[in-house]
Scaffold this motif. Structure first.
Motif, short mmCIF file in Angstrom:
data_model
loop_
_atom_site.label_atom_id
_atom_site.label_comp_id
_atom_site.label_asym_id
_atom_site.label_seq_id
_atom_site.Cartn_x
_atom_site.Cartn_y
_atom_site.Cartn_z
N VAL A 15 0.76 -0.98 -0.02
CA VAL A 15 -0.06 0.04 0.16
C VAL A 15 0.91 1.18 0.13
CG1 VAL A 15 -1.93 1.22 1.23
CG2 VAL A 15 -1.84 -1.43 1.37
N GLU A 16 0.52 2.24 -0.83
CA GLU A 16 1.19 3.68 -0.76
C GLU A 16 0.30 4.35 0.04
OE1 GLU A 16 2.51 6.77 -4.09
OE2 GLU A 16 2.19 4.45 -4.74
N ALA A 17 0.66 4.42 1.12
CA ALA A 17 0.03 5.23 2.39
C ALA A 17 -0.65 6.53 2.15
CB ALA A 17 0.77 5.21 3.73
N ASP A 18 0.17 7.32 1.24
CA ASP A 18 -0.09 8.65 0.90
C ASP A 18 -1.44 8.60 0.20
OD1 ASP A 18 2.04 9.47 2.08
OD2 ASP A 18 3.18 10.03 0.42
N LYS A 19 -1.63 7.72 -0.68
CA LYS A 19 -2.81 7.47 -1.73
C LYS A 19 -4.08 6.93 -1.01
CE LYS A 19 -0.35 7.26 -6.24
NZ LYS A 19 -0.14 6.19 -7.28
N CYS A 20 -3.78 6.03 0.13
CA CYS A 20 -4.84 5.47 0.52
C CYS A 20 -5.83 6.43 1.26
CB CYS A 20 -4.43 4.45 1.82
SG CYS A 20 -5.69 3.62 2.61
N ALA A 21 -7.27 6.22 0.91
CA ALA A 21 -8.33 6.95 1.34
C ALA A 21 -9.01 6.43 2.46
CB ALA A 21 -9.07 7.30 0.24
N SER A 22 -8.66 5.13 2.86
CA SER A 22 -9.12 4.27 4.01
C SER A 22 -10.71 3.99 3.64
CB SER A 22 -9.05 4.87 5.21
OG SER A 22 -7.86 5.58 5.42
N CYS A 23 -10.90 3.65 2.32
CA CYS A 23 -12.04 3.35 1.75
C CYS A 23 -12.77 1.87 2.18
CB CYS A 23 -12.32 3.49 0.35
SG CYS A 23 -11.53 2.38 -0.45
N ARG A 27 -12.43 -5.52 2.31
CA ARG A 27 -13.68 -6.20 1.93
C ARG A 27 -13.35 -7.29 0.97
NH1 ARG A 27 -16.79 -1.27 1.95
NH2 ARG A 27 -17.41 -0.94 4.42
N SER A 28 -12.65 -6.85 0.02
CA SER A 28 -12.18 -7.58 -1.32
C SER A 28 -11.21 -8.78 -1.30
CB SER A 28 -11.89 -6.82 -2.65
OG SER A 28 -10.35 -6.22 -2.30
N CYS A 29 -10.26 -8.55 0.01
CA CYS A 29 -9.28 -9.70 -0.01
C CYS A 29 -9.99 -10.99 0.49
CB CYS A 29 -8.21 -9.34 1.02
SG CYS A 29 -6.96 -10.36 1.58
N PRO A 30 -9.58 -12.03 -0.49
CA PRO A 30 -10.11 -13.36 -0.02
C PRO A 30 -9.43 -13.93 1.32
CG PRO A 30 -8.81 -13.39 -2.28
CD PRO A 30 -8.66 -12.06 -1.49
N TYR A 31 -8.59 -13.31 1.86
CA TYR A 31 -7.73 -13.85 3.08
C TYR A 31 -7.85 -12.97 4.26
CZ TYR A 31 -6.20 -16.87 -0.62
OH TYR A 31 -6.10 -17.77 -1.83
N ASP A 32 -8.62 -11.93 4.12
CA ASP A 32 -8.85 -10.78 5.08
C ASP A 32 -7.56 -10.27 5.58
OD1 ASP A 32 -11.46 -10.81 5.23
OD2 ASP A 32 -11.50 -12.74 6.51
N VAL A 33 -6.71 -9.86 4.81
CA VAL A 33 -5.12 -9.45 5.25
C VAL A 33 -5.02 -8.00 5.39
CG1 VAL A 33 -2.79 -9.45 4.41
CG2 VAL A 33 -4.21 -11.26 4.00
N PRO A 34 -5.79 -7.22 4.53
CA PRO A 34 -5.55 -5.56 4.71
C PRO A 34 -6.25 -5.27 6.02
CG PRO A 34 -6.19 -6.29 2.32
CD PRO A 34 -6.27 -7.46 3.25
N LYS A 35 -5.61 -4.35 6.76
CA LYS A 35 -6.02 -3.93 7.88
C LYS A 35 -5.78 -2.46 8.04
CE LYS A 35 -7.15 -7.77 10.39
NZ LYS A 35 -7.41 -8.83 9.19
N ILE A 36 -6.65 -1.83 8.59
CA ILE A 36 -6.60 -0.20 8.89
C ILE A 36 -5.66 -0.08 9.87
CG2 ILE A 36 -7.69 2.18 9.08
CD1 ILE A 36 -8.17 0.75 6.18
N ASN A 37 -4.45 0.40 9.85
CA ASN A 37 -3.68 0.54 11.06
C ASN A 37 -3.72 1.86 11.61
OD1 ASN A 37 -2.48 2.60 9.47
ND2 ASN A 37 -0.50 1.42 8.78
N ALA A 38 -2.91 2.03 12.80
CA ALA A 38 -2.87 3.04 13.76
C ALA A 38 -3.13 4.28 12.94
CB ALA A 38 -1.97 3.17 14.76
N ASP A 39 -2.29 4.75 11.69
CA ASP A 39 -2.16 6.07 11.07
C ASP A 39 -3.54 6.03 10.28
OD1 ASP A 39 0.31 6.08 11.79
OD2 ASP A 39 1.36 5.35 10.36
N GLY A 40 -4.49 5.43 10.28
CA GLY A 40 -5.89 5.27 9.70
C GLY A 40 -5.65 4.85 8.10
N VAL A 41 -4.54 4.04 7.76
CA VAL A 41 -4.35 3.72 6.31
C VAL A 41 -4.41 2.36 6.33
CG1 VAL A 41 -3.39 5.69 5.31
CG2 VAL A 41 -2.13 4.01 6.49
#
Lengths: 103, 190
Positions: B118-126, B131-145
């Protein structure tokens, strides 16, 4: 590509922009995706690309999604022939015609 | 074939090694009951494990990787694999345990380089990647991205294609690389 789930609308559009007459996305059989649902997402994106192609007048039919298992050589050939026939019917990509005229 | 005889049961069968019929007098005839695979469907769909048409778990390779499953870090033994005797189950369990230990004994794990970043600067935390990851890997971290754990990412690229901000790239299959390949391919044909 590791999975058709990685196919993005921009990849399909880039091909048309560059003058391709048709784009076929071939994924695994539905329900048999190694990554669970990648091929279903790919189908959705191909449909999205078709809508855009229809809107801009290139024709949505030029982008197609097929599903195959890796052991189905004859069916792959059948799909390839089908796609080629369809594209022959539609004729060359209008973008390429325009590019050739400009050049 | 079993027949009642004077002193018990007479069992007649064909011995394939001797290639002739043998008759044995026995006191008792015990049939080995057939075994069927049960409850393997749910687990196989969750962790993506291959199964035989009979529903038993299938190893990655019969001869080269007999107790490994195709999915990294999962091993198989016993009657989950096929009907077998207790002695065979124990032998296979030893093998599976040894394979697991070779995995655990390493200080470092070599991971696939094909993972999403993830390029944190571009992430809008949408949350679309979440939701789309089949393995539930992406998480919103403490920085909100969004943050993707490289050790857990399977590298399918679904999140990268779904991300509306194009904030995620799959290493080795970055959009720039794919577009270059498309261009090169078409330059060759058109």
């Amino acid at each position: 590509m590791p999975c058709t789930g990685k196919v993005d609308v921009i990849h399909i559009m880039r091909s048309f922009e560059k003058g391709a007459d048709g784009v076929a996305v071939v994924g695994c059989l539905e329900g048999e995706c190694h990554f669970n649902a990648g091929n279903l997402m790919a189908r959705r994106r191909v449909e999205q690309a078709q809508k855009i192609l229809d809107t801009v007048g290139i024709g949505g039919e030029r982008a197609q999604m097929y599903n195959l298992s890796s052991s189905e050589g004859p069916r792959f050939a059948q799909y390839a022939t089908e796609m080629t026939e369809k594209i022959k019917e539609l004729g060359p990509n209008p973008i390429r015609i325009a590019q050739n005229k400009a050049a | 074939m079993a027949e009642a005889a004077k002193d018990g049961i007479e069992v007649t069968f064909t011995d394939h090694v001797l290639n002739r019929k043998l008759s044995v007098s026995t006191d008792l005839l015990v049939l080995s009951a057939g075994m069927e695979a049960e409850d393997t469907e749910e687990l196989s769909s969750i962790v993506k494990l291959a199964r035989t048409p009979e529903g038993y778990f299938m190893e990655a390779h019969v001869k080269l990787r007999p107790v490994d499953m195709a999915t990294e870090g999962i091993f198989v033994c016993g009657t989950a694999h096929s009907p077998k005797l207790i002695s065979e189950s124990i032998a296979q369990a030893y093998a599976a345990a040894s394979r697991a230990v070779t995995f655990l004994a390493q200080d470092h794990l070599t991971l696939s380089a094909v993972t999403a970043q993830v390029e944190a600067d571009k992430c809008a935390s949408c949350l679309i990647c979440v939701r789309s990851c089949p393995y539930d890997v992406p998480k919103i971290n403490a920085d909100g991205v969004s943050e993707i754990d490289e050790a857990l990412c399977h590298g399918c690229g679904i999140c990268t294609a779904e991300c509306p901000a194009k904030a995620i790239q799959l290493n080795w299959y970055e959009d720039d690389q794919i577009i270059c390949k498309v261009d090169a391919l078409l330059e060759g044909v058109l």
